[in-house]
Design a protein around this motif. Sequence first.
Motif, PDB file in Angstrom:
ATOM      1  N   GLY A 199     -69.012 101.339 -68.666  1.00 50.36           N
ATOM      2  CA  GLY A 199     -68.497 102.574 -68.199  1.00 50.36           C
ATOM      3  C   GLY A 199     -67.123 102.691 -67.936  1.00 50.36           C
ATOM      4  N   ALA A 200     -66.142 102.055 -68.844  1.00 48.75           N
ATOM      5  CA  ALA A 200     -64.958 102.221 -68.808  1.00 48.75           C
ATOM      6  C   ALA A 200     -64.426 103.682 -69.456  1.00 48.75           C
ATOM      7  CB  ALA A 200     -63.926 100.998 -69.274  1.00 48.75           C
ATOM      8  N   ASP A 201     -63.484 104.278 -69.069  1.00 49.76           N
ATOM      9  CA  ASP A 201     -63.007 105.415 -69.548  1.00 49.76           C
ATOM     10  C   ASP A 201     -61.741 105.075 -70.485  1.00 49.76           C
ATOM     11  OD1 ASP A 201     -64.731 107.526 -68.338  1.00 49.76           O
ATOM     12  OD2 ASP A 201     -63.662 106.822 -66.472  1.00 49.76           O
ATOM     13  N   GLN A 202     -61.245 104.015 -70.213  1.00 48.25           N
ATOM     14  CA  GLN A 202     -59.850 103.704 -71.080  1.00 48.25           C
ATOM     15  C   GLN A 202     -59.621 102.255 -71.124  1.00 48.25           C
ATOM     16  OE1 GLN A 202     -58.850 106.069 -68.415  1.00 48.25           O
ATOM     17  NE2 GLN A 202     -58.040 104.513 -67.061  1.00 48.25           N
ATOM     18  N   ILE A 203     -58.866 101.699 -71.857  1.00 48.66           N
ATOM     19  CA  ILE A 203     -58.524 100.111 -71.775  1.00 48.66           C
ATOM     20  C   ILE A 203     -57.254  99.892 -71.112  1.00 48.66           C
ATOM     21  CG2 ILE A 203     -58.396  97.972 -73.030  1.00 48.66           C
ATOM     22  CD1 ILE A 203     -61.249  98.963 -73.044  1.00 48.66           C
ATOM     23  N   LYS A 204     -57.134  98.983 -70.337  1.00 47.77           N
ATOM     24  CA  LYS A 204     -55.769  98.645 -69.830  1.00 47.77           C
ATOM     25  C   LYS A 204     -55.534  97.316 -69.983  1.00 47.77           C
ATOM     26  CE  LYS A 204     -52.060  98.188 -66.939  1.00 47.77           C
ATOM     27  NZ  LYS A 204     -52.256  98.572 -65.684  1.00 47.77           N
ATOM     28  N   LEU A 205     -54.608  96.862 -70.710  1.00 42.40           N
ATOM     29  CA  LEU A 205     -54.174  95.571 -70.888  1.00 42.40           C
ATOM     30  C   LEU A 205     -52.863  95.017 -70.486  1.00 42.40           C
ATOM     31  CD1 LEU A 205     -52.045  95.614 -73.932  1.00 42.40           C
ATOM     32  CD2 LEU A 205     -54.327  95.920 -74.845  1.00 42.40           C
ATOM     33  N   LEU A 206     -52.478  93.833 -70.576  1.00 43.14           N
ATOM     34  CA  LEU A 206     -51.343  93.504 -69.953  1.00 43.14           C
ATOM     35  C   LEU A 206     -50.658  92.814 -71.469  1.00 43.14           C
ATOM     36  CD1 LEU A 206     -50.955  93.708 -66.738  1.00 43.14           C
ATOM     37  CD2 LEU A 206     -53.304  93.704 -67.533  1.00 43.14           C
ATOM     38  N   SER A 207     -49.571  93.357 -71.735  1.00 43.13           N
ATOM     39  CA  SER A 207     -48.731  92.960 -73.141  1.00 43.13           C
ATOM     40  C   SER A 207     -47.778  91.763 -72.627  1.00 43.13           C
ATOM     41  CB  SER A 207     -47.978  94.084 -73.570  1.00 43.13           C
ATOM     42  OG  SER A 207     -47.294  93.635 -74.668  1.00 43.13           O
ATOM     43  N   THR A 208     -47.051  91.976 -71.225  1.00 41.98           N
ATOM     44  CA  THR A 208     -46.163  91.004 -70.865  1.00 41.98           C
ATOM     45  C   THR A 208     -46.676  90.590 -69.434  1.00 41.98           C
ATOM     46  OG1 THR A 208     -44.780  92.672 -69.552  1.00 41.98           O
ATOM     47  CG2 THR A 208     -44.477  92.394 -71.892  1.00 41.98           C
ATOM     48  N   GLY A 209     -45.862  89.671 -68.875  1.00 39.12           N
ATOM     49  CA  GLY A 209     -46.226  89.267 -67.560  1.00 39.12           C
ATOM     50  C   GLY A 209     -45.578  90.388 -66.539  1.00 39.12           C
ATOM     51  N   ALA A 210     -45.789  90.181 -65.140  1.00 36.33           N
ATOM     52  CA  ALA A 210     -45.888  91.237 -64.228  1.00 36.33           C
ATOM     53  C   ALA A 210     -44.769  90.921 -63.162  1.00 36.33           C
ATOM     54  CB  ALA A 210     -47.170  91.466 -63.707  1.00 36.33           C
ATOM     55  N   VAL A 211     -44.640  91.850 -62.287  1.00 31.39           N
ATOM     56  CA  VAL A 211     -43.792  91.785 -61.020  1.00 31.39           C
ATOM     57  C   VAL A 211     -44.728  91.219 -59.747  1.00 31.39           C
ATOM     58  CG1 VAL A 211     -42.388  92.845 -59.212  1.00 31.39           C
ATOM     59  CG2 VAL A 211     -42.336  93.386 -61.922  1.00 31.39           C
ATOM     60  N   LEU A 212     -45.835  91.862 -59.758  1.00 30.37           N
ATOM     61  CA  LEU A 212     -46.684  91.633 -58.667  1.00 30.37           C
ATOM     62  C   LEU A 212     -47.863  90.576 -58.871  1.00 30.37           C
ATOM     63  CD1 LEU A 212     -46.735  95.273 -57.186  1.00 30.37           C
ATOM     64  CD2 LEU A 212     -45.130  93.388 -56.626  1.00 30.37           C
ATOM     65  N   THR A 213     -47.546  89.570 -59.602  1.00 30.71           N
ATOM     66  CA  THR A 213     -48.473  88.530 -59.855  1.00 30.71           C
ATOM     67  C   THR A 213     -48.001  87.135 -59.790  1.00 30.71           C
ATOM     68  OG1 THR A 213     -49.279  90.025 -61.668  1.00 30.71           O
ATOM     69  CG2 THR A 213     -50.033  87.722 -61.457  1.00 30.71           C
ATOM     70  N   HIS A 214     -48.603  86.315 -58.957  1.00 36.23           N
ATOM     71  CA  HIS A 214     -48.035  84.811 -58.824  1.00 36.23           C
ATOM     72  C   HIS A 214     -47.994  84.114 -60.204  1.00 36.23           C
ATOM     73  CE1 HIS A 214     -48.275  85.116 -54.474  1.00 36.23           C
ATOM     74  NE2 HIS A 214     -49.510  85.642 -54.601  1.00 36.23           N
ATOM     75  N   GLY A 215     -46.764  83.455 -60.379  1.00 40.25           N
ATOM     76  CA  GLY A 215     -46.690  82.598 -61.395  1.00 40.25           C
ATOM     77  C   GLY A 215     -46.532  83.429 -62.668  1.00 40.25           C
ATOM     78  N   SER A 216     -46.433  84.580 -62.556  1.00 38.07           N
ATOM     79  CA  SER A 216     -46.098  85.362 -63.924  1.00 38.07           C
ATOM     80  C   SER A 216     -44.393  85.619 -63.810  1.00 38.07           C
ATOM     81  CB  SER A 216     -46.630  86.708 -63.775  1.00 38.07           C
ATOM     82  OG  SER A 216     -46.733  87.408 -64.764  1.00 38.07           O
ATOM     83  N   ASN A 217     -44.100  86.300 -64.868  1.00 33.84           N
ATOM     84  CA  ASN A 217     -42.750  86.743 -65.009  1.00 33.84           C
ATOM     85  C   ASN A 217     -42.588  87.871 -66.016  1.00 33.84           C
ATOM     86  OD1 ASN A 217     -40.115  86.887 -66.141  1.00 33.84           O
ATOM     87  ND2 ASN A 217     -39.921  84.603 -66.230  1.00 33.84           N
ATOM     88  N   PRO A 218     -42.142  89.132 -65.452  1.00 33.98           N
ATOM     89  CA  PRO A 218     -42.114  90.172 -66.302  1.00 33.98           C
ATOM     90  C   PRO A 218     -41.318  89.973 -67.654  1.00 33.98           C
ATOM     91  CG  PRO A 218     -40.641  90.390 -64.297  1.00 33.98           C
ATOM     92  CD  PRO A 218     -41.447  89.265 -64.197  1.00 33.98           C
ATOM     93  N   HIS A 219     -40.488  88.954 -67.856  1.00 32.98           N
ATOM     94  CA  HIS A 219     -39.860  88.750 -69.029  1.00 32.98           C
ATOM     95  C   HIS A 219     -40.605  88.039 -70.261  1.00 32.98           C
ATOM     96  CE1 HIS A 219     -35.999  90.104 -67.319  1.00 32.98           C
ATOM     97  NE2 HIS A 219     -36.374  89.449 -66.175  1.00 32.98           N
TER      98      HIS A 219
END
Length: 421
Positions: A199-219
């Motif tokens: 039932g999704a209307d669109q797809i959201k994917l994560l191409s890079t790391g994030a700010v608000l995620t543990h162990g992740s890095n936006p770079h």
Amino acid sequence: MTKLFLALLLTTLASAQTTAIKAGRLIDPDSGTVLTDQIILIKADKIDSVGKSLPIPADAKVIDLSNKTVLPGLIDCHTHLADGAHETDPLSQLKKSASQSVLESVPNARRMLESGFTTVRDVGVYRALNDVALRDAINRGDIIGPRMYVAGAYLTITGGAGAMTGMAPDIKLPWDLRYGEANSPWEVREVVRRLYHDGADQIKLLSTGAVLTHGSNPHTLEFTPEELQAAVDEAHQFGLKVAAHAHAAEGIKNAIRAGVASVEHATLIDDEGIALAKQHGTYLVMDVYDEECIQAQGKVSNIPKDFLEHDAELGEVHRQNFRKAVHAGVKMAFGTDAGVCDYGTSGMQFAFMVKYGMTPMQAIQAATSSAADLLGHSKELGSIKPGKYADIVAVSGDPLSDVHLLENIPFVMKEGKVYKQ
Ligand SMILES: [Zn+2]
């Protein structure tokens, strides 16, 4: 059906209540102009006609907004309404069941609508499909909220920006907290197929790391160009558009080249990325306000320290890049990452968009006509025109000279029904 019943039904439909709005000033984002002394006639959930001296039917319900500025219902293209009560640390999700989390989301939806946002593109949820449940409850009329277009889950690499991270490696998560993990082009396709089916209307994917995620890095880069291409290709098979979270410059460009509809955040976009976005007609959804909330919440210390460090270095660069993208004429849609800041405060972003280079009309277009175009629903949303949903808001005064007026919207109608007056 008996003839008598059919006749009764037709009579009822013919006399369906008409609502007439008298609009002193009416902003038309399609043309970027302001009309004066307009009559908007509404039948059921749709706009029937708009014009200067339209006759108002005798039995119409009249709403007098002749001393107000009327504009289309606003659209926030980057929200997270279905993650429950406002919490900054994703790990708090582990303290609640999926039902608790979605029921806690009911007030989020109401606040969003009452602040003037009649539609949202909700781009990801930790407990998969909580957003589908919330959307459907709103559509049934069981609860009050904006029209939602939902992603179903985050499509992410294992341990990536959309994954639940920060637990010990031997903690096993339930299915709905691992739903969107994929680690090859074929696994990406499998997740897209499941999301469409569920039932999704669109797809959201994560191409890079994030700010608000543990162990992740936006770079850091996460999905490879092959995986991004597989996601877009598979989504298009099902008629779905793709929104890509990306902070790092290379991750932004990889997503644009793969053909995503929008890049979310686009924090570290470089000149080449801006040129590519223009060339491909890719929307940027840059949440230039929420740094304020992240740093303010950091002062009362309920934000993990690693998130604050990610954020502090990026805030100003992000806003300067927003300015560059606006000046270059890249397509921009309004999105706030609602859930980072409190629900109901999305309107605060307009002033920041103006401060960093947009005209007030451009900022309004980003949240109306351009947002509707990004959603692929320009025929039903984004301006006050015959045939579109009667999603209408109004403010006292002129938001084109004081965009702060959009922070407190006193009149909200969605699908012909008044929710705030
Ligand atoms: Zn987000």
